[in-house]
Write an enzyme that holds these catalytic residues in place. Structure first.
Site, PDB file in Angstrom:
ATOM      1  N   ASP A   1     -22.794  -7.655 -31.975  1.00 29.68           N
ATOM      2  CA  ASP A   1     -23.210  -9.027 -31.752  1.00 29.68           C
ATOM      3  C   ASP A   1     -22.065  -9.738 -31.001  1.00 29.68           C
ATOM      4  OD1 ASP A   1     -25.104 -11.322 -33.856  1.00 29.68           O
ATOM      5  OD2 ASP A   1     -24.466 -11.461 -31.774  1.00 29.68           O
TER       6      ASP A   1
HETATM    7  C1  GLC Z   1     -25.763 -14.448 -31.013  1.00 34.04           C
HETATM    8  C2  GLC Z   1     -26.686 -13.962 -32.108  1.00 34.04           C
HETATM    9  C3  GLC Z   1     -27.547 -12.806 -31.693  1.00 34.04           C
HETATM   10  C4  GLC Z   1     -27.841 -12.890 -30.207  1.00 34.04           C
HETATM   11  C5  GLC Z   1     -26.527 -12.686 -29.473  1.00 34.04           C
HETATM   12  C6  GLC Z   1     -26.690 -12.815 -27.955  1.00 34.04           C
HETATM   13  O1  GLC Z   1     -24.531 -14.838 -31.549  1.00 34.04           O
HETATM   14  O2  GLC Z   1     -26.130 -13.655 -33.373  1.00 34.04           O
HETATM   15  O3  GLC Z   1     -28.743 -12.859 -32.477  1.00 34.04           O
HETATM   16  O4  GLC Z   1     -28.762 -11.872 -29.838  1.00 34.04           O
HETATM   17  O5  GLC Z   1     -25.515 -13.582 -29.925  1.00 34.04           O
HETATM   18  O6  GLC Z   1     -27.041 -14.134 -27.652  1.00 34.04           O
END
Ligand code: GLC
Length: 733
Positions: free
Chosen positions: A289
């Site tokens: 993430d």
């Molecule tokens: C965010 C979220 C995740 C998302 C990623 C890209 O922090 O936790 O769900 O897909 O970053 O935006």
């Protein structure tokens, strides 16, 4: 003569380069993907390999709660980009650099958060689960995939399948509720919708299961925080949706921010490698993430970025989202022999495998179609409307005040949600545009044209203390036959980084209802929110309560149709509504208490929630006859058929979902009081009846999984539960 010589030289050069081209096996689409991968990996330098392990950002991250400008310099060798643009031309320009200005021409993988629609915004995922219509969700995801592909996106960071039971956590909006079977069924439907028959199909995009794993247990509903997940709960509750979706062919997963009882999900070899790769044989890849690798430092398991990178990569995270840690540190870690090159090659192969399966090497560019033909097509809007209608849950309907009387002449439409558009789209609706959305007011005006006068008055804002609008709202109510109050949450009150200590609406909204209730007029509460709400003070003031969630682009017309009776509500809750925040966590499949009766109940409030998982009313009158089973005893090899007949004695044809639960009152471990094992939704004509059938497979439906992930089936007594009935049967050896 010279001309002939020149032509000869050119031809021989072209033949040579074609020859070289032909020799590049990885570019030969007649060769198997595995052979193309092996050929390509064998040609790559370490630097080229490490580029594949990184994801940069292109554009501005405007995730409602994490606004930030993040445009990286884009090296054309980069493995992936989060593409914060909807322009396919720009994407093709970036891709052209990768294909033509790099030594090997490896396409970039463009990803984005297409969570509940790309430009045609569907209801939030939690609402979709309340539709109990996986086929419709699959169709919605297929449209989202097509709109994404036409915009230059090959990969979505969706579905989110985190079982979540704490509505203080804003991300309950993004998943499919409190139950693992529900998350599994809708997760699989989403994967099938995104990925289609084949990843290489024209409008297929790769799915990404998130957030792997246990993120929904964020303690106190505080995002990014500690999660206490025992091995038993990990296997029994949080892993099943992932196992189902991996088996359905999900291309990728995203490692979560949370730690799992002290071991961060992004550095958890047990979940990322032993379970996902060795046990489930997943052959795609895991992306971290956002900054989750770097956050291992905050979580106290890495002293610096290099150690964070080492731990995440060795645990089984193949791609590093945004923080550039792999780019900076893996070369040294390989040179120091801390990371074996074989592991690098395996990680690169996993990423290339998805790129090959998507067909990016052979069709690296987005086909450009007119923007008017890209989005919001009539069929897409129709799916959005149907899904919004079927996601709406009729929570209360005293004296059948709904659907609205046809003789009605005036309606007071009041509240901050009454004429709102943007917040109807909910969180993670980045490419959705307010101009596309129909408000509830617009929906009602369209529904009633000028047969009914609609007296609109906002009354108050979503929060704050300004009651200046109350008087006008009360006047609107006094001159109308019925009051419809539209309340709820702003879209950034749920989603990521949106934890709330209370799930009650702001006092100003509650006070508006209190004042309107004093008029003595019938009062209908319409709620648009991304989480269960505390309604203990509002419920008594409303004759009817309609939970519309955040219904998306077609929300206004869907809500108007439900209120008018054009549509018959069929939604049922996929998450329990606590009576108050203090009851959290409260969910239907809790384990039984050590004491029966009222012992252990709260002294100050009821221990019952306001609305249980599965609650939802209809305009039809559905009556269940007695549930029947094909035998009172079965062996492990036999199936048990359970049936129940449902009659619709009402005047309206409607859809009914039958939820089938199983309980095991005596087992080696304490099993939940009941567990959802199957559901089925069918339309039942007014005045007719339909039989619903559940074929119980003992190993699938009666077994439990232990703390090591072994599935165990113990003989003995079981119950099947349906619509408040329960019937005993026995599994004999
Ligand atoms: C965010 C979220 C995740 C998302 C990623 C890209 O922090 O936790 O769900 O897909 O970053 O935006």
């Amino acid at each position: 003569m010279k001309l002939i010589l020149l032509i000869f030289i050119c031809c021989s050069f072209m033949i040579t380069s074609c020859k070289q081209e032909d020799n590049l096996k990885y570019k030969d689409k007649t060769v198997t993907i595995e052979d193309r991968i092996n050929d390509l990996v064998g040609r790559m330098t370490l630097k080229e390999k490490i580029f594949q392990l990184n994801q940069y950002i292109f554009g501005v991250n405007t995730n409602a709660n994490n606004i930030g400008e993040t445009i990286n310099e884009i090296p054309p060798e980069i493995g992936s980009l989060i593409y914060f643009s909807s322009d396919p031309e720009t994407r093709n320009q970036l891709q052209k650099k990768a294909m033509e200005e790099t030594r090997l021409g490896i396409p970039i993988l463009f990803g984005f958060d297409v969570i509940h629609g790309f430009r045609t915004i569907y209801p939030i995922s939690l609402a979709q689960a309340c539709s109990w219509n996986p086929e419709l969700v699959k169709n919605a995801c297929a449209v989202a995939a097509k709109e994404s592909k036409l915009s230059g996106v090959d990969w979505t960071f969706s579905p989110m399948i985190d079982v979540a039971r704490d509505a203080r956590w804003g991300r309950v909006a993004e998943g499919y509720g409190e139950d693992q079977y529900t998350n599994a069924v809708f997760g699989v439907a989403s994967v099938m919708g995104y990925q289609g028959e084949s990843l290489s199909d024209t409008f297929s995009i790769a799915a990404c299961l998130k957030h792997y794993v246990g993120y929904g247990q964020s303690e106190g509903g505080r995002d990014y925080r500690y999660t206490e997940v025992s091995p038993q709960s990990l296997w029994e509750t949080f892993l099943p949706p992932y196992e189902a979706c991996v088996k359905a062919g999900a291309a990728t997963l995203m490692s979560a921010f949370n730690d799992i009882s002290g071991v961060p999900a992004t550095a958890n070899h047990y979940t990322l490698t032993e379970i996902l790769k060795e046990r489930w044989k997943h052959d795609g890849f895991v992306v971290s993430d956002w900054d989750a690798v770097d956050q291992l430092i905050n979580q106290g398991v890495a002293g610096d970025r290099k150690e964070a990178g080492y731990k995440a990569f060795m645990a089984g995270v193949e791609m590093d989202m945004k923080d550039n840690i792999y780019m900076e540190n893996i070369p040294q870690l390989v040179n120091e022999k801390k990371i074996p090159i074989e592991k690098i090659d395996d990680a690169v192969a996993r990423i290339l495998r998805i790129k090959f399966r998507l067909g990016l090497f052979d069709k690296p560019y987005t086909t450009i179609v007119e923007e008017t033909n890209r989005y919001l097509q009539p069929a897409s809007r129709a799916i959005a409307k149907q899904l919004a209608v079927e996601s709406i849950v009729l929570l209360k309907n005293e004296k059948q005040i709904l659907p609205l009387e046809t003789a009605l002449k005036s309606i007071a439409l009041i509240g901050p949600m009454a004429n709102d558009k943007s917040n109807l789209m909910g969180a993670w609706s980045y490419n959705g545009k307010e101009q596309d959305v129909e408000s509830i007011l617009e929906g009602l005006i369209k529904e009633y044209k000028n047969e009914v006068s609609i007296n609109f008055s906002k009354g108050c804002d979503f929060d704050g203390i300004d009651e200046a609008g109350f008087q006008e709202a009360i006047k609107a109510a006094q001159k109308s036959e019925i009051i419809i109050v539209c309340l709820g949450e702003k879209k950034n009150w749920s989603g990521e980084n949106a934890s709330r200590s209370s799930i009650a609406l702001p006092p100003i909204q509650e006070k508006l209802v209190t004042e309107l209730h004093k008029t003595g007029k019938p009062l209908i509460l319409v709620l648009s929110n991304g989480r269960p709400l505390e309604l203990v003070r509002l419920e008594p003031l409303a004759d009817a309560i309609v939970e519309i969630w955040q219904p998306g682009t077609e929300g206004g017309s869907a809500v108007a149709g439900i209120l008018s009776g054009k549509f018959n509500p069929s939604g049922k809750l996929a998450i329990t509504f606590p009576l108050t925040t203090g009851q959290i966590p409260i969910y239907y499949n809790m384990r039984p208490s050590a004491r029966t009766g009222t012992q252990g109940n709260y002294q100050d409030i009821s221990t019952e929630p306001l609305y249980w998982f599965g609650h939802g009313m209809s305009y039809s009158d559905f009556e269940y006859d007695s549930v029947r089973i094909s035998s009172e005893k079965i062996t492990r090899e036999q199936k048990l058929i359970a049936e129940v007949t449902v009659s619709n004695s009402g005047k309206m044809t409607g859809k009914e979902t039958v939820l089938w639960f199983i309980s095991d009152p005596v087992c080696s471990i304490s099993r939940p009081v009941k567990e959802l094992k199957y559901f089925d939704k069918k339309e039942i004509q007014a005045g007719s009846k339909t039989t619903f059938r559940f074929e119980i497979d003992p190993m699938r439906d009666l077994s439990y999984v232990d703390a090591t992930g072994n599935r165990i089936l113990e003989s003995g007594g079981f119950y099947i539960h349906v619509n408040g009935q329960k019937l005993k049967f026995e599994l004999v050896d």
